[in-house]
Scaffold this motif. Structure first.
Motif, PDB file in Angstrom:
ATOM      1  N   GLY A  57       0.821  -1.210   0.000  1.00 40.66           N
ATOM      2  CA  GLY A  57       0.000   0.000   0.000  1.00 40.66           C
ATOM      3  C   GLY A  57       0.850   1.254   0.000  1.00 40.66           C
ATOM      4  O   GLY A  57       1.730   1.429  -0.848  1.00 40.66           O
ATOM      5  N   LYS A  58       0.614   2.118   0.984  1.00 36.94           N
ATOM      6  CA  LYS A  58       1.365   3.371   1.079  1.00 36.94           C
ATOM      7  C   LYS A  58       2.729   3.188   1.746  1.00 36.94           C
ATOM      8  O   LYS A  58       3.450   4.164   1.944  1.00 36.94           O
ATOM      9  CB  LYS A  58       0.550   4.418   1.849  1.00 36.94           C
ATOM     10  CG  LYS A  58      -0.750   4.823   1.168  1.00 36.94           C
ATOM     11  CD  LYS A  58      -1.425   5.955   1.936  1.00 36.94           C
ATOM     12  CE  LYS A  58      -2.750   6.346   1.287  1.00 36.94           C
ATOM     13  NZ  LYS A  58      -3.805   5.364   1.563  1.00 36.94           N
ATOM     14  N   CYS A  59       3.070   1.980   2.107  1.00 29.83           N
ATOM     15  CA  CYS A  59       4.386   1.709   2.701  1.00 29.83           C
ATOM     16  C   CYS A  59       5.408   1.570   1.576  1.00 29.83           C
ATOM     17  O   CYS A  59       5.702   0.460   1.119  1.00 29.83           O
ATOM     18  CB  CYS A  59       4.343   0.444   3.548  1.00 29.83           C
ATOM     19  SG  CYS A  59       3.222   0.537   4.945  1.00 29.83           S
ATOM     20  N   TYR A 189      -1.385  14.900   8.209  1.00 28.38           N
ATOM     21  CA  TYR A 189      -2.627  14.855   8.965  1.00 28.38           C
ATOM     22  C   TYR A 189      -3.367  16.184   9.030  1.00 28.38           C
ATOM     23  O   TYR A 189      -4.227  16.388   9.882  1.00 28.38           O
ATOM     24  CB  TYR A 189      -2.356  14.307  10.371  1.00 28.38           C
ATOM     25  CG  TYR A 189      -1.768  12.915  10.323  1.00 28.38           C
ATOM     26  CD1 TYR A 189      -2.317  11.945   9.486  1.00 28.38           C
ATOM     27  CD2 TYR A 189      -0.650  12.579  11.072  1.00 28.38           C
ATOM     28  CE1 TYR A 189      -1.773  10.675   9.410  1.00 28.38           C
ATOM     29  CE2 TYR A 189      -0.103  11.304  11.009  1.00 28.38           C
ATOM     30  CZ  TYR A 189      -0.663  10.359  10.175  1.00 28.38           C
ATOM     31  OH  TYR A 189      -0.123   9.097  10.102  1.00 28.38           O
ATOM     32  N   GLY A 190      -3.037  17.080   8.118  1.00 27.87           N
ATOM     33  CA  GLY A 190      -3.823  18.291   7.964  1.00 27.87           C
ATOM     34  C   GLY A 190      -3.517  19.351   8.999  1.00 27.87           C
ATOM     35  O   GLY A 190      -2.544  19.288   9.749  1.00 27.87           O
ATOM     36  N   LYS A 307      -3.930  16.522   0.490  1.00 24.34           N
ATOM     37  CA  LYS A 307      -3.089  16.565  -0.711  1.00 24.34           C
ATOM     38  C   LYS A 307      -1.645  16.566  -0.225  1.00 24.34           C
ATOM     39  O   LYS A 307      -1.208  17.493   0.461  1.00 24.34           O
ATOM     40  CB  LYS A 307      -3.399  17.815  -1.525  1.00 24.34           C
ATOM     41  CG  LYS A 307      -3.037  17.693  -2.992  1.00 24.34           C
ATOM     42  CD  LYS A 307      -3.605  18.847  -3.785  1.00 24.34           C
ATOM     43  CE  LYS A 307      -3.338  18.688  -5.280  1.00 24.34           C
ATOM     44  NZ  LYS A 307      -4.067  17.571  -5.881  1.00 24.34           N
ATOM     45  N   TYR A 308      -0.894  15.555  -0.611  1.00 27.56           N
ATOM     46  CA  TYR A 308       0.342  15.248   0.107  1.00 27.56           C
ATOM     47  C   TYR A 308       1.353  14.640  -0.851  1.00 27.56           C
ATOM     48  O   TYR A 308       0.997  13.830  -1.714  1.00 27.56           O
ATOM     49  CB  TYR A 308      -0.018  14.253   1.217  1.00 27.56           C
ATOM     50  CG  TYR A 308       1.056  13.920   2.216  1.00 27.56           C
ATOM     51  CD1 TYR A 308       1.667  14.893   2.989  1.00 27.56           C
ATOM     52  CD2 TYR A 308       1.429  12.595   2.423  1.00 27.56           C
ATOM     53  CE1 TYR A 308       2.617  14.567   3.937  1.00 27.56           C
ATOM     54  CE2 TYR A 308       2.381  12.249   3.371  1.00 27.56           C
ATOM     55  CZ  TYR A 308       2.971  13.244   4.121  1.00 27.56           C
ATOM     56  OH  TYR A 308       3.913  12.911   5.062  1.00 27.56           O
ATOM     57  N   TYR A 402      -4.137  11.118   0.872  1.00 28.90           N
ATOM     58  CA  TYR A 402      -3.757  10.610   2.189  1.00 28.90           C
ATOM     59  C   TYR A 402      -4.782  10.989   3.247  1.00 28.90           C
ATOM     60  O   TYR A 402      -5.413  12.040   3.181  1.00 28.90           O
ATOM     61  CB  TYR A 402      -2.383  11.201   2.562  1.00 28.90           C
ATOM     62  CG  TYR A 402      -1.674  10.455   3.661  1.00 28.90           C
ATOM     63  CD1 TYR A 402      -1.168   9.181   3.444  1.00 28.90           C
ATOM     64  CD2 TYR A 402      -1.514  11.028   4.915  1.00 28.90           C
ATOM     65  CE1 TYR A 402      -0.517   8.493   4.451  1.00 28.90           C
ATOM     66  CE2 TYR A 402      -0.865  10.349   5.929  1.00 28.90           C
ATOM     67  CZ  TYR A 402      -0.366   9.079   5.692  1.00 28.90           C
ATOM     68  OH  TYR A 402       0.269   8.402   6.693  1.00 28.90           O
ATOM     69  N   PHE A 403      -4.912  10.120   4.245  1.00 27.67           N
ATOM     70  CA  PHE A 403      -5.691  10.377   5.448  1.00 27.67           C
ATOM     71  C   PHE A 403      -7.152  10.696   5.115  1.00 27.67           C
ATOM     72  O   PHE A 403      -7.636  11.800   5.332  1.00 27.67           O
ATOM     73  CB  PHE A 403      -5.046  11.510   6.252  1.00 27.67           C
ATOM     74  CG  PHE A 403      -5.713  11.834   7.562  1.00 27.67           C
ATOM     75  CD1 PHE A 403      -6.371  10.870   8.308  1.00 27.67           C
ATOM     76  CD2 PHE A 403      -5.679  13.133   8.061  1.00 27.67           C
ATOM     77  CE1 PHE A 403      -6.981  11.182   9.517  1.00 27.67           C
ATOM     78  CE2 PHE A 403      -6.279  13.458   9.264  1.00 27.67           C
ATOM     79  CZ  PHE A 403      -6.932  12.481   9.989  1.00 27.67           C
ATOM     80  N   ALA A 404      -7.863   9.691   4.597  1.00 25.17           N
ATOM     81  CA  ALA A 404      -9.299   9.845   4.352  1.00 25.17           C
ATOM     82  C   ALA A 404     -10.015  10.034   5.683  1.00 25.17           C
ATOM     83  O   ALA A 404      -9.767   9.300   6.643  1.00 25.17           O
ATOM     84  CB  ALA A 404      -9.841   8.616   3.629  1.00 25.17           C
TER      85      ALA A 404
END
Length: 482
Positions: A57-59, A189-190, A307-308, A402-404
């Motif tokens: 995944g994102k790893c 994380y925004g 957005k990242y 990222y981070f839904a």
């Protein structure tokens, strides 16, 4: 490698089926791999479909003499309780990382001005009383209540933006806010002024706050290699990487996934259940070719992401120096960068953009080069000129949704209750960071929770026998045509 195993098929289009069809998992990240392992321990057969060319995944990581994390980065012993057994079994080395030993600098991304940042370890004594009070709340009130999937109604105060919740509870020290921001923005994380408190309290366990406060170390590991090894050692069923799903049909009694195999044949896989092991934002569901229901549209349309961008950049800044923006602004520029390994000149970078903006990866890449070019030097040497960052210096630069998460309005309106009501409808389940938080640990917990809550144990014989004689389980648990 097992990851490229495929079915033996006859003809240009067939439907694979046994008496009790396998559980189909879409997504081979930490959640999907955990789900497969746990289901198999209960007697189920599984198949995983992954659009990327590898698991994890994102790893992700960039390699140049040393791995350089591009996704998941750190873990701690106290918080990563479900991840630690996987780490221990992998044999991979972990590397100590501590803000107590890193020299910190703050930069102005517009003009390149740089100033030494106060050490978190020096600041911590001034905020220790507030931190201890926060720990008491977390350990005695928050942790006993919160659950994976947020199955109980969320108290209204926890739906507030994190900064507002902190202010209401008299956590207003600028030093504390800076430490918390340092743990949020560079990691995707925004904004502390926007992200709801429920998510940040899930993330900021006492040991994570102590880490960012320079009171205890964390550990860096190659999470991508970790899950490659986990897939090889702990998942028996086939994993189809680099696979394009052309349709997921849930109109019948069981889901059917249509995809093109590695030889170009069209294959229809019948599934007993379907588990979507990725954040169910609408564009991701559409990309998976899911026949999205009206209720799924209603529940998942409000989800937002950060957005990242993450990068690997060749720099000349000194060892054990970390740079973060003086103020965190979602303009697409780097919010922080750090050389994690002293024998490598590659820094890991993190850039942050505004949710919903049309900013492109190339625009963010230009900002990355321009910003670091202004400060690419030993910041303690005031006469040394900064060295420009070239295109070749940017070794890798990746964009992430990222981070839904839900925003405060949806949390107050009970969207997690609606999310949990969707579990099992149309034989479909959802497991990702949305169930808890966007970290490896919570992805693993989400996978375990879905399996434990919705899937009972079954015998292997019940799962494989009585299939009408058309298919059998062959070597390595691959379904083959008889």
């Amino acid at each position: 490698m097992k990851l490229s195993r495929s079915f033996l098929v006859v003809g240009s289009a067939i439907t694979l089926s046994v008496a009790a069809d396998p559980v189909c998992i879409v997504g081979a990240g930490p959640a999907g791999l955990t789900i497969a392992n746990r289901l198999e321990s209960k007697g189920y057969h599984t198949i995983i479909f992954e659009r990327r060319d590898t698991v994890g995944g994102k790893c992700k990581a960039y390699h140049e003499g040393q791995f350089h994390p591009m996704g998941a980065l750190l873990y701690s012993n106290e918080t990563y309780k479900e991840t630690l057994p996987i780490i221990d079994a992998s044999g991979l080395p972990s590397y100590l990382f501590s803000y107590a030993t890193i020299k910190g600098w703050r930069f102005n991304w517009t003009d390149g001005a740089v100033a030494e940042a106060p050490s978190p370890a020096d600041v911590y004594p001034r905020i220790e009383q507030d931190v201890e009070r926060l720990f008491h709340f977390w350990e005695n009130t928050f942790a006993p209540w919160v659950s994976i999937g947020y199955k109980d109604p969320i108290p209204e105060d926890l739906t507030l933006p994190f900064a507002e919740w902190l202010k209401q509870n008299d956590y207003s020290s600028p030093e504390l806010l800076r430490i918390l921001e340092q743990g949020m923005v560079p990691y995707g994380y925004g904004s502390i002024n926007e992200t709801p408190a429920i998510y940040m309290l899930q993330y900021f366990t006492p040991d994570i706050i102590k880490f960012f406060g320079g009171q205890q170390p964390g550990y860096v590991i190659d999470f991508h290699e970790l899950f490659v090894r986990y897939a090889e050692s702990s998942v028996k069923g086939p994993i189809f990487t680099n696979t394009t799903i052309t349709n997921i049909d849930r109109s019948g009694s069981t889901p059917i996934i249509s995809y093109n195999d590695q030889t170009g044949n069209a294959v229809n896989q019948s599934c007993s259940k379907l588990i979507l092991a990725f954040a169910p934002v609408i564009r991701a569901l559409q990309a998976a070719q899911l026949d999205i229901s009206s209720e799924e549209t209603a529940v998942f349309s409000p989800l937002i992401t950060t957005k990242y961008w993450s990068g690997a950049v060749n720099v000349v800044t000194p060892d054990y120096h970390s740079f973060s923006a003086w103020t965190f602004e979602p303009k697409g520029q780097p919010s922080a960068f750090t050389r994690l390994f002293p024998k490598s000149s590659i820094a890991t970078t993190w850039s942050w953009g505004k949710h919903g903006s049309n900013q492109t990866r190339e625009e963010a890449r230009v900002l990355l080069k321009d910003t670091i070019s202004k400060i690419n030097k030993d910041p303690s040497n005031t006469t040394q000129p900064a060295q420009p960052i070239t295109d070749d210096d940017v070794r890798a630069f990746w964009e992430w949704d990222y981070f839904a998460r839900y925003e405060s309005k949806e949390l107050r309106s009970g969207y997690y209750l609606r999310f949990n009501e969707l579990q099992g409808q149309m034989n479909t389940y959802y497991a990702s960071g949305l169930n808890g938080f966007e970290t490896v640990e919570f992805a693993i917990r989400a996978g375990r929770d879905v399996v434990d809550q919705y899937f009972g144990s079954r015998s292997l014989e019940d799962h494989t026998n009585g299939g009408g004689g058309q298919f059998r389980i062959g070597a390595d648990n691959v379904l083959v045509v008889q």
